[in-house]
Scaffold this active site. Structure first.
Site, PDB file in Angstrom:
ATOM      1  N   GLU A 172       0.817  -1.201  -0.007  1.00  0.00           N
ATOM      2  CA  GLU A 172       0.011   0.026   0.037  1.00  0.00           C
ATOM      3  C   GLU A 172       0.752   1.234  -0.096  1.00  0.00           C
ATOM      4  OE1 GLU A 172      -3.123   0.185   3.064  1.00  0.00           O
ATOM      5  OE2 GLU A 172      -2.690   2.328   3.136  1.00  0.00           O
ATOM      6  N   CYS A 221      -8.246   3.673   7.978  1.00  0.00           N
ATOM      7  CA  CYS A 221      -9.664   2.920   7.697  1.00  0.00           C
ATOM      8  C   CYS A 221      -9.853   2.102   8.913  1.00  0.00           C
ATOM      9  CB  CYS A 221      -9.603   2.065   6.587  1.00  0.00           C
ATOM     10  SG  CYS A 221     -10.535   0.699   6.527  1.00  0.00           S
ATOM     11  N   SER A 229      -0.618 -12.486   6.318  1.00  0.00           N
ATOM     12  CA  SER A 229      -1.645 -11.199   6.635  1.00  0.00           C
ATOM     13  C   SER A 229      -1.171 -10.719   7.959  1.00  0.00           C
ATOM     14  CB  SER A 229      -2.784 -11.977   6.461  1.00  0.00           C
ATOM     15  OG  SER A 229      -3.863 -11.286   6.956  1.00  0.00           O
ATOM     16  N   ASN A 268      -2.730  -8.297   9.521  1.00  0.00           N
ATOM     17  CA  ASN A 268      -3.953  -7.993  10.382  1.00  0.00           C
ATOM     18  C   ASN A 268      -4.582  -9.348  10.951  1.00  0.00           C
ATOM     19  OD1 ASN A 268      -6.830  -9.010   9.097  1.00  0.00           O
ATOM     20  ND2 ASN A 268      -5.480  -8.214   7.447  1.00  0.00           N
TER      21      ASN A 268
END
Ligand code: SF4
Length: 304
Positions: free
Chosen positions: A128, A200, A228, A230
């Site tokens: 990102e 977010c 991942s 998160n």
């Protein structure tokens, strides 16, 4: 055993949107479609797409326009230059970038035009952030910091001495407390700061839900890709409250010896875990429950 699902878990809005785009391509039997990079951090989904004709690449040079007509951009987004390169290659772009990430792209583009040097709070190696940096004009200085310590280091080195104004954005998954600390700290050193709240809260909601559930159960199963971030965060939170917490990628990782008769089982899943994997995990735990109950029943009879 009783199974309890976290009130919020699994796909966030941005991931669901991109995955739906890819699944739609399979549904309408679109050939010659690939994704630019793995669409999300979930191996099972990547394999599912691959088995259904949607592979991925990060090497634009290897894309043959005779074999590839459409390229889906992943949820995290990509550098602007990559979009240009793909267009020059003659392929059609299907932009799966999360709208929240697109907003960060627009903000840094605008601040660049207004000649604001930029500070990005986040992980410089995350796709990102690599994509966001790609929207900053070449003549604009920018800095990426992961925390207050790194910001203090920049100040000590005199990095901001000549900077009169600064634009600040963050990775979408950043924590507001950390961001506040950094912005407040910099206010003492830079006359004009334009801070944009680009956080977010989708992953926060999943974290709050497991924080509530984990202390009430005997065992927690956290489902999601090993890479991942998160999902790893959900695992860490759950482990704080429940020692018997396990991180699995799919139902095949479950082990029957983890479970005991009459356990309360809590389940959560990372933002890139598809519903079908969650359902298969629940199904397998129910099968374990049947086996454990019958097995323990037989043992009890033997003892008597
Ligand atoms: S976590 Fe938020 S910003 Fe990231 S993909 Fe999901 S909805 Fe978009």
């Amino acid at each position: 055993m009783e199974i309890f699902l976290a009130q919020k878990m699994g796909f966030c809005f941005g991931v669901r949107r991109t995955v739906d785009i890819a699944l739609k391509m399979i549904q309408i039997n679109q050939k010659k479609v690939i994704t630019y990079g793995p669409i999300i951090h979930n191996e099972d989904l990547i394999n599912y797409l691959k088995n259904n004709g949607i592979d991925y690449t990060l090497d634009i040079d290897k894309i043959d326009p005779n074999k590839v007509e459409k390229v889906i951009i992943r949820t995290h987004g990509v550098k602007k230059q990559i979009i240009e390169n793909l267009k020059n290659k003659g392929v059609k772009i299907i932009d799966g970038t999360c709208p929240y990430v697109m907003r960060v792209h627009r903000i840094v583009e605008k601040l660049s035009k207004e000649k604001y040097p930029l500070l990005i709070i986040g992980n410089k190696d995350h796709p990102e952030i690599i994509g966001v940096i790609g929207y900053i004009s070449d003549d604009i200085p920018y800095f990426v910091v992961k925390d207050l310590n790194e910001t203090e280091e920049l100040v000590k080195k005199g990095t901001f001495q000549k900077i009169k104004k600064l634009g600040i954005v963050t990775q979408t998954t950043e924590k507001i407390q950390k961001v506040k600390e950094i912005v407040n700290y910099l206010m003492d050193y830079i006359p004009e700061i334009r801070y944009f709240k680009t956080i977010c809260y989708a992953t926060d909601e999943n974290q709050a839900a497991i924080r509530e559930l984990a202390p009430k159960v005997d065992i927690v199963i956290v489902i999601g890709g090993k890479n991942s971030s998160n999902t790893v965060k959900l695992f860490e939170i759950a482990k704080n409250y429940c020692k018997r917490t396990y991180h699995i990628q799919n139902e095949n990782d479950l082990k029957i010896e983890w479970f005991k008769k009459e356990d309360k089982v809590g389940i959560t899943a990372g933002a890139s875990t598809p519903d079908w994997i969650i359902n298969k995990v629940i199904q397998k735990i129910r099968e374990f429950d049947d086996i454990i109950c019958n097995h323990e029943g037989r043992e009890y009879e033997k003892v008597n």
